[in-house]
Design an enzyme around this catalytic site. Structure first.
Site, PDB file in Angstrom:
ATOM      1  CE1 TYR A  91      -7.442   0.135   7.678  1.00 54.81           C
ATOM      2  CE2 TYR A  91      -9.433   1.479   7.622  1.00 54.81           C
ATOM      3  CZ  TYR A  91      -8.389   0.844   6.965  1.00 54.81           C
ATOM      4  OH  TYR A  91      -8.286   0.927   5.601  1.00 54.81           O
ATOM      5  CB  CYS A  92      -3.409   1.900  12.375  1.00 53.52           C
ATOM      6  SG  CYS A  92      -3.287   1.119  14.004  1.00 53.52           S
ATOM      7  CE  LYS A  93       1.737  -4.902   9.964  1.00 59.88           C
ATOM      8  NZ  LYS A  93       0.896  -5.982   9.531  1.00 59.88           N
TER       9      LYS A  93
END
Length: 132
Positions: A91-93
């Site tokens: 995941y990231c933002k």
């Protein structure tokens, strides 16, 4: 009988090679926050990768996540240290970096890679917990 064995072995080798190639080139699976959370519960088999910058991680992250900053020149080297047979939740933002990171992982031979659809923003929107 010998010809049948040779044909069977040849067919088995062809099928295995096709499956292996498909596993490495199949598209990344983007999954919902609920599905991501469900997979996270299998702590022994799953690794959670946060591909944001350390500064972003310091603002809040998922419990137990490992930070591998996608934007560094060292990202591919760090990936090479990971076990390709494990399951990875990335995941990231908002989902763009994690999707790109997951694609790189698939190209490198990782077989079980899932990206959080909508990134950490969608996780928070669903009311799911983060750590600081």
């Amino acid at each position: 009988m010998k010809l049948q064995k040779i044909l069977f072995l040849t067919l088995a080798i062809l099928v295995f090679n096709i499956d292996l190639a498909e596993a490495q080139t199949s598209p990344v699976k983007n999954i919902s926050a609920a599905d991501f959370e469900g997979l996270m519960k299998n702590k022994g088999a799953v690794r959670v990768l946060d591909v944001r910058t350390p500064e972003e991680v310091a603002e809040g992250h998922l419990a137990g996540a490992i930070n591998l900053d996608y934007n560094t020149n060292n990202f591919k080297n760090e990936l090479a240290k990971l076990d390709k047979k494990r399951t990875y939740l990335v995941y990231c933002k908002v989902g763009a970096r994690s999707d790109n990171a997951a694609k790189l992982m698939k190209e490198a031979g990782f077989t079980h890679v899932y990206a959080l659809e909508g990134g950490l923003d969608s996780w928070i929107k669903e009311g799911k917990p983060i750590e600081k």
